[in-house]
Design a protein around this motif. Structure first.
Motif, PDB file in Angstrom:
ATOM      1  N   GLU A 247       0.815  -1.214   0.000  1.00 25.33           N
ATOM      2  CA  GLU A 247       0.000   0.000   0.000  1.00 25.33           C
ATOM      3  C   GLU A 247       0.847   1.262   0.000  1.00 25.33           C
ATOM      4  OE1 GLU A 247      -3.981  -1.779   2.235  1.00 25.33           O
ATOM      5  OE2 GLU A 247      -2.438  -0.782   3.419  1.00 25.33           O
TER       6      GLU A 247
ATOM      7  N   ALA B  76       2.456   1.712  -3.496  1.00 25.15           N
ATOM      8  CA  ALA B  76       1.449   2.073  -4.499  1.00 25.15           C
ATOM      9  C   ALA B  76       1.099   3.554  -4.418  1.00 25.15           C
ATOM     10  CB  ALA B  76       0.202   1.219  -4.307  1.00 25.15           C
ATOM     11  N   LYS B  77       0.926   4.055  -3.199  1.00 25.99           N
ATOM     12  CA  LYS B  77       0.563   5.464  -3.024  1.00 25.99           C
ATOM     13  C   LYS B  77       1.737   6.386  -3.367  1.00 25.99           C
ATOM     14  CE  LYS B  77      -2.956   4.560   0.482  1.00 25.99           C
ATOM     15  NZ  LYS B  77      -3.342   4.672   1.913  1.00 25.99           N
TER      16      LYS B  77
ATOM     17  N   ILE C  35      -0.185   0.455  -9.455  1.00 27.43           N
ATOM     18  CA  ILE C  35      -0.879  -0.676  -8.840  1.00 27.43           C
ATOM     19  C   ILE C  35       0.170  -1.739  -8.557  1.00 27.43           C
ATOM     20  CG2 ILE C  35      -2.490  -2.577  -9.259  1.00 27.43           C
ATOM     21  CD1 ILE C  35      -4.215  -0.540 -10.790  1.00 27.43           C
ATOM     22  N   VAL C  36       0.250  -2.155  -7.301  1.00 28.60           N
ATOM     23  CA  VAL C  36       1.232  -3.151  -6.879  1.00 28.60           C
ATOM     24  C   VAL C  36       0.547  -4.504  -6.727  1.00 28.60           C
ATOM     25  CG1 VAL C  36       2.809  -3.875  -5.048  1.00 28.60           C
ATOM     26  CG2 VAL C  36       2.666  -1.456  -5.686  1.00 28.60           C
TER      27      VAL C  36
ATOM     28  N   SER D  53      -3.748  -0.267  -4.723  1.00 27.43           N
ATOM     29  CA  SER D  53      -3.898   0.826  -5.693  1.00 27.43           C
ATOM     30  C   SER D  53      -3.381   2.140  -5.115  1.00 27.43           C
ATOM     31  CB  SER D  53      -5.373   0.990  -6.064  1.00 27.43           C
ATOM     32  OG  SER D  53      -6.075   1.581  -4.973  1.00 27.43           O
ATOM     33  N   PRO D  54      -3.113   3.127  -5.981  1.00 33.94           N
ATOM     34  CA  PRO D  54      -2.670   4.444  -5.485  1.00 33.94           C
ATOM     35  C   PRO D  54      -3.771   5.193  -4.739  1.00 33.94           C
ATOM     36  CG  PRO D  54      -2.154   4.174  -7.839  1.00 33.94           C
ATOM     37  CD  PRO D  54      -3.075   3.052  -7.451  1.00 33.94           C
TER      38      PRO D  54
ATOM     39  N   THR E 234      -7.496  -1.770  -1.729  1.00 32.91           N
ATOM     40  CA  THR E 234      -6.596  -2.927  -1.655  1.00 32.91           C
ATOM     41  C   THR E 234      -7.412  -4.200  -1.732  1.00 32.91           C
ATOM     42  OG1 THR E 234      -5.013  -1.733  -0.278  1.00 32.91           O
ATOM     43  CG2 THR E 234      -4.888  -4.135  -0.242  1.00 32.91           C
TER      44      THR E 234
END
Length: 519
Positions: free
Chosen positions: A414, A417-418, A423-424, A435-436, A440
């Motif tokens: 998380e 991603a941010k 997107i991880v 997601s950014p 999740t």
């Protein structure tokens, strides 16, 4: 299906009671009904007798109250329920006390720790067909001590069916780790929502089968609390996989360019390409260094192959990025990384492609290894980006140890991603998709047999295929992880976890999609 932290669930309960006027006693009654419903499923499945004796080990909080209410319903269905109160009975208040008073009036046998009856548990358990764990619930943190530890160890030594209410006692419901003794349940009935710790790390081991009882808490209560983590389920994936259009053709379902491979590592790109096709992509083009071109040409007849300038040592040359950009003019999605190896020229090619590619892109494997030297390059991407690291690659990207990543996989995925607006897809047991924007997803499918060379290349191909067919990046990543894991589960049924290989996963992709609703 949403998944939450224990404190978020407590807040959602409070919102339901205060803002939606759903009383606590109603929530407790709904919990008891849901628990008994799950027990009835076990009876129907032949895992429990129709009637028998149940030992309910109850704490002094609301988790114990759920156990008291469940004891009443079990007794009404012909079971002999025996309740053991673990803790000081004087501490029981509110809705839990109301249910305790009811079972007292019904004459349900009750033993308590105050009566020095811990040793009597062995006799209780010996007669029981089922043990119900309603001791501590989801608020527990740390290590069990004293009588709680003794009782848990006694339960685990029994060869009896064990059902935990909301959480196995001893498990941290936020992290999924147990620091000491912990109930090993056959089934856990999560109340309201599954807690994060039930579905990650050691949680699934201690929970056994996970069932969810909704309690009639409205979705608005979860919205109010801000719960944005989800457990990807079959319904979600089915809703994302749209029927094929009657007038569709190969161009309708996207064109994927895969830049992959190096001398001796040609298989990685081939696996990704085949997985993309088996997931429904219309056209797949595989671009490899010229030194690998003959090794891949014609291996999959329906894959277009393209040679890229190599560096004379078996890897991509830096100037191949220009050739990749030309090929991307006709592509809808770009996948880069499988089998590339790492070198200064590969790094230049990856960086140039990352910055210049104005198509949705997935970066995997060695593309991530070179990006880890300057992860800020991801912030220069002009289009949506998905990265698919395994834990060691995630550690390199973040500049921390693999152990630190594995110690808090959610936070790792998380936060990255941010920070980098990507997107991880953090691969591994219970793959995390972050997601950014704060959404999740936790993937529940897959098995240890998928820890085999090429499995990640297959995942990259599936995600690229779904992205090319029109799913959003988050949908493609989430559904890709789910289908990949579910196909792996089917492969394990056929070949076993010891013997399956990555190509076996590909064989079951079409069948898995069909089962979920894709025609």
């Amino acid at each position: 299906m949403r998944a939450c932290l224990s404190e978020q669930m407590r807040c959602a309960d409070e919102v339901s009671i205060k803002e939606f006027s759903i009383s606590g006693i109603v929530l407790m009654e709904n919990a008891a009904l849901g628990i008994v419903k799950e027990i009835e499923k076990e009876i129907e499945g032949g895992r429990l007798p129709k009637e028998g004796e149940a030992s309910l080990i109850c704490g002094t909080g609301n988790n114990g109250g759920d156990g008291f209410a469940a004891a009443r319903h079990l007794a009404s269905k012909g079971w002999r329920a025996v309740v053991f109160i673990c803790g000081d009975e004087k501490k029981i208040t509110g809705d839990a006390l109301a249910n305790l008073n009811i079972i007292k009036k019904l004459g349900i046998p009750i033993l308590s720790m105050e009566d020095s009856n811990i040793e009597a548990l062995d006799i209780m358990f010996g007669r029981s067909h089922m043990i119900i764990d309603a001791m501590l619930g989801t608020g527990f943190k740390g290590r069990l001590k004293g009588n709680y530890e003794t009782i848990v160890d006694k339960i685990n030594k029994q060869r009896k069916y064990v059902l935990s209410i909301d959480s196995p006692t001893g498990l941290n419901c936020d992290t999924g780790f147990a620091e000491g003794s912990c109930i090993k349940a056959n089934k856990t009935v999560a109340l309201g929502l599954p807690k994060i710790g039930l579905v990650i790390n050691d949680g699934p081991y201690y929970c056994g089968e996970l069932a969810v009882c909704g309690l009639s808490i409205p979705e608005q209560a979860y919205d109010r609390v801000g719960i944005s983590r989800y457990l990807t389920d079959r319904d979600y994936v089915s809703g994302c996989i749209k029927p094929r259009k009657a007038h569709g053709y190969k161009g309708t379902y996207g064109r994927i360019l895969i830049a992959a491979g190096s001398k001796g590592m040609e298989g990685a790109g081939l696996l990704a390409a085949k997985a993309a096709l088996r997931s429904g992509a219309g056209i797949v083009e595989l671009a490899v260094p010229l030194c690998s071109f003959d090794a891949v040409r014609g291996v999959i007849p329906v894959v277009i192959t393209r040679g890229l300038t190599d560096d004379g040592e078996g890897c991509l040359a830096s100037k191949s990025s220009g050739e990749i950009m030309l090929a991307l003019r006709n592509a809808s999605v770009f996948l880069m990384g499988p089998g590339l190896r790492t070198s200064s020229q590969v790094k230049e090619a990856v960086f140039d492609a990352a910055i210049s590619c104005n198509k949705p892109a997935i970066f995997d494997a060695d593309a991530l290894n070179v990006i880890s030297e300057e992860p800020a390059i991801l912030l220069q991407r002009p289009e949506s980006t998905i990265i698919t690291p395994h834990p060691a690659e995630m550690a390199r990207l973040m500049g921390i140890s693999t152990g630190e990543v594995q110690g808090n996989r959610l936070e790792a995925a998380e936060s990255f991603a941010k920070k980098y607006r990507v997107i991880v897809v953090l691969k591994g047991y219970r793959t995390i998709i972050a997601s950014p924007w704060g959404e999740t997803r936790i993937n529940p499918t897959g098995n240890p047999g998928m820890g085999t060379a090429g499995s990640g290349d297959v995942l990259g191909g599936i995600i690229a295929s779904f992205l090319a067919q029109g799913m959003s990046p988050m949908e493609a990543a989430s559904c890709g992880a789910y289908i990949h894991g579910a196909a792996g589960d089917r492969a394990a049924e056929k070949y076993g976890q010891w013997g399956m290989v990555a190509s076996d996963i590909i064989k079951y992709i079409p069948h898995t999609i069909m089962d979920i609703g894709g025609k």
